[in-house]
Design an enzyme around this catalytic site. Structure first.
Site, PDB file in Angstrom:
ATOM      1  N   PRO A  93     -39.959  27.646  39.908  1.00 58.94           N
ATOM      2  CA  PRO A  93     -41.356  27.238  40.055  1.00 58.94           C
ATOM      3  C   PRO A  93     -42.269  28.308  40.657  1.00 58.94           C
ATOM      4  CG  PRO A  93     -39.971  26.150  41.685  1.00 58.94           C
ATOM      5  CD  PRO A  93     -39.051  26.815  40.702  1.00 58.94           C
ATOM      6  N   ASN A  94     -43.470  28.348  40.123  1.00 58.32           N
ATOM      7  CA  ASN A  94     -44.564  29.228  40.578  1.00 58.32           C
ATOM      8  C   ASN A  94     -44.383  30.689  40.169  1.00 58.32           C
ATOM      9  OD1 ASN A  94     -46.074  27.169  41.970  1.00 58.32           O
ATOM     10  ND2 ASN A  94     -44.492  27.217  43.554  1.00 58.32           N
ATOM     11  N   ARG A 153     -50.003  35.860  42.432  1.00 59.20           N
ATOM     12  CA  ARG A 153     -49.534  35.041  43.558  1.00 59.20           C
ATOM     13  C   ARG A 153     -49.102  35.927  44.729  1.00 59.20           C
ATOM     14  NH1 ARG A 153     -43.589  32.315  43.838  1.00 59.20           N
ATOM     15  NH2 ARG A 153     -43.948  31.147  45.749  1.00 59.20           N
ATOM     16  N   TYR A 195     -45.021  39.369  46.683  1.00 58.65           N
ATOM     17  CA  TYR A 195     -44.303  39.359  45.404  1.00 58.65           C
ATOM     18  C   TYR A 195     -44.698  40.498  44.461  1.00 58.65           C
ATOM     19  CZ  TYR A 195     -42.958  34.768  47.111  1.00 58.65           C
ATOM     20  OH  TYR A 195     -42.448  33.747  47.877  1.00 58.65           O
ATOM     21  N   ASN A 243     -33.574  32.838  39.614  1.00 58.10           N
ATOM     22  CA  ASN A 243     -34.418  32.854  40.805  1.00 58.10           C
ATOM     23  C   ASN A 243     -34.918  31.421  40.959  1.00 58.10           C
ATOM     24  OD1 ASN A 243     -36.301  33.033  42.797  1.00 58.10           O
ATOM     25  ND2 ASN A 243     -37.318  34.860  42.007  1.00 58.10           N
ATOM     26  N   ALA A 255     -38.689  28.171  45.209  1.00 57.77           N
ATOM     27  CA  ALA A 255     -38.676  27.238  46.346  1.00 57.77           C
ATOM     28  C   ALA A 255     -37.480  26.286  46.314  1.00 57.77           C
ATOM     29  CB  ALA A 255     -39.978  26.451  46.386  1.00 57.77           C
ATOM     30  N   HIS A 263     -34.222  26.522  48.569  1.00 63.63           N
ATOM     31  CA  HIS A 263     -34.113  26.022  49.937  1.00 63.63           C
ATOM     32  C   HIS A 263     -34.032  24.499  50.013  1.00 63.63           C
ATOM     33  CE1 HIS A 263     -35.444  30.118  50.255  1.00 63.63           C
ATOM     34  NE2 HIS A 263     -36.607  29.825  49.711  1.00 63.63           N
ATOM     35  N   GLU A 265     -27.784  34.880  42.047  1.00 69.15           N
ATOM     36  CA  GLU A 265     -29.023  34.381  42.658  1.00 69.15           C
ATOM     37  C   GLU A 265     -29.936  35.570  42.942  1.00 69.15           C
ATOM     38  OE1 GLU A 265     -28.338  32.310  46.333  1.00 69.15           O
ATOM     39  OE2 GLU A 265     -30.475  32.276  46.829  1.00 69.15           O
ATOM     40  N   HIS A 305     -33.856  37.040  44.212  1.00 69.08           N
ATOM     41  CA  HIS A 305     -35.166  36.845  44.831  1.00 69.08           C
ATOM     42  C   HIS A 305     -35.914  38.166  44.841  1.00 69.08           C
ATOM     43  CE1 HIS A 305     -34.001  32.874  46.122  1.00 69.08           C
ATOM     44  NE2 HIS A 305     -32.851  33.396  46.489  1.00 69.08           N
ATOM     45  N   SER A 340     -38.446  38.787  47.018  1.00 68.96           N
ATOM     46  CA  SER A 340     -38.592  39.121  48.442  1.00 68.96           C
ATOM     47  C   SER A 340     -37.231  38.972  49.126  1.00 68.96           C
ATOM     48  CB  SER A 340     -39.615  38.176  49.092  1.00 68.96           C
ATOM     49  OG  SER A 340     -39.147  36.838  49.060  1.00 68.96           O
ATOM     50  N   ARG A 396     -37.870  36.522  56.152  1.00 69.67           N
ATOM     51  CA  ARG A 396     -39.120  35.761  56.126  1.00 69.67           C
ATOM     52  C   ARG A 396     -39.034  34.530  57.039  1.00 69.67           C
ATOM     53  NH1 ARG A 396     -40.944  34.851  50.167  1.00 69.67           N
ATOM     54  NH2 ARG A 396     -42.830  34.215  51.300  1.00 69.67           N
TER      55      ARG A 396
HETATM   56  C1  DQA Z   1     -38.605  33.651  46.007  1.00 71.87           C
HETATM   57  C2  DQA Z   1     -38.489  33.317  47.502  1.00 71.87           C
HETATM   58  C3  DQA Z   1     -38.686  31.834  47.735  1.00 71.87           C
HETATM   59  O1  DQA Z   1     -38.579  31.544  49.129  1.00 71.87           O
HETATM   60  C4  DQA Z   1     -40.051  31.397  47.265  1.00 71.87           C
HETATM   61  O2  DQA Z   1     -40.212  30.007  47.407  1.00 71.87           O
HETATM   62  C5  DQA Z   1     -40.361  31.838  45.865  1.00 71.87           C
HETATM   63  C6  DQA Z   1     -39.916  33.151  45.424  1.00 71.87           C
HETATM   64  C7  DQA Z   1     -38.536  35.168  45.758  1.00 71.87           C
HETATM   65  O3  DQA Z   1     -38.319  35.538  44.597  1.00 71.87           O
HETATM   66  O4  DQA Z   1     -38.726  35.962  46.669  1.00 71.87           O
HETATM   67  O5  DQA Z   1     -41.055  31.155  45.135  1.00 71.87           O
HETATM   68  O6  DQA Z   1     -37.516  33.045  45.328  1.00 71.87           O
END
Ligand code: DQA
Length: 144
Positions: A10-11, A18, A23, A72, A75, A78, A96, A98, A100, A105
């Site tokens: 998502p997102n 964003r 990111y 990836n 959110a 978590h 997995e 990410h 970031s 964080r």
């Molecule tokens: C993320 C890290 C997550 O905590 C966050 O909710 C994201 C992006 C990352 O790629 O750094 O949406 O997965």
């Protein structure tokens, strides 16, 4: 040819606009172009999707035809026991990813439900994290 399913959660469709300080400024389209070109170099067939809803992520993990998963979960990393269980159920290697470094964080991002069922986690290299994941798939799967 190895078949890899790449799932952006998502997102991540908003990448580029964003929170660029976290990111980066690269769009998802540009990231996907780089994933596709490295995949062909490595002789990997990459099916890349971006999904905002948890149910759709579960469906694709369960139903798609692939040898390894690069995900990836954004959110859902978590929060989602359901994605964790789907990955465990299909019993295929999962990486997995990410952008970031989630361990650097907020406290709530340090917990990943996915990490326990993943072969490994790549976190903190920006869009390069996906490319490292492709190389990781190549190194863990027998040559095909
Ligand atoms: C993320 C890290 C997550 O905590 C966050 O909710 C994201 C992006 C990352 O790629 O750094 O949406 O997965």
């Amino acid at each position: 040819m190895i078949k890899v399913l790449v799932v952006h959660g998502p997102n991540l469709n908003l990448l580029g606009k964003r929170e660029p300080s976290i990111y980066g400024t690269k769009s998802l389209k540009a990231i996907n172009k780089d994933i596709s070109s490295l995949a062909s170099e490595l002789n990997i067939n990459a099916n890349i999707v971006q999904l905002n809803s948890e149910g759709e992520i579960l469906d694709i993990i369960q139903k798609a035809d692939y040898d390894a998963l690069i995900i990836n979960p954004a959110a859902y990393t978590h929060t989602s026991v359901a994605i964790r269980d789907a990955i465990a159920a299909v019993n295929k290697p999962a990486i997995e990813v990410h952008l970031s470094n989630i361990h650097k964080r907020e406290e709530f991002r340090r917990k990943s439900f996915i990490a326990e069922v993943a072969h490994g986690q790549i976190s903190g290299f920006g869009p390069e994290s996906y490319l490292l994941a492709l190389r990781a798939v190549r190194s863990i799967l027998p040559k095909q």
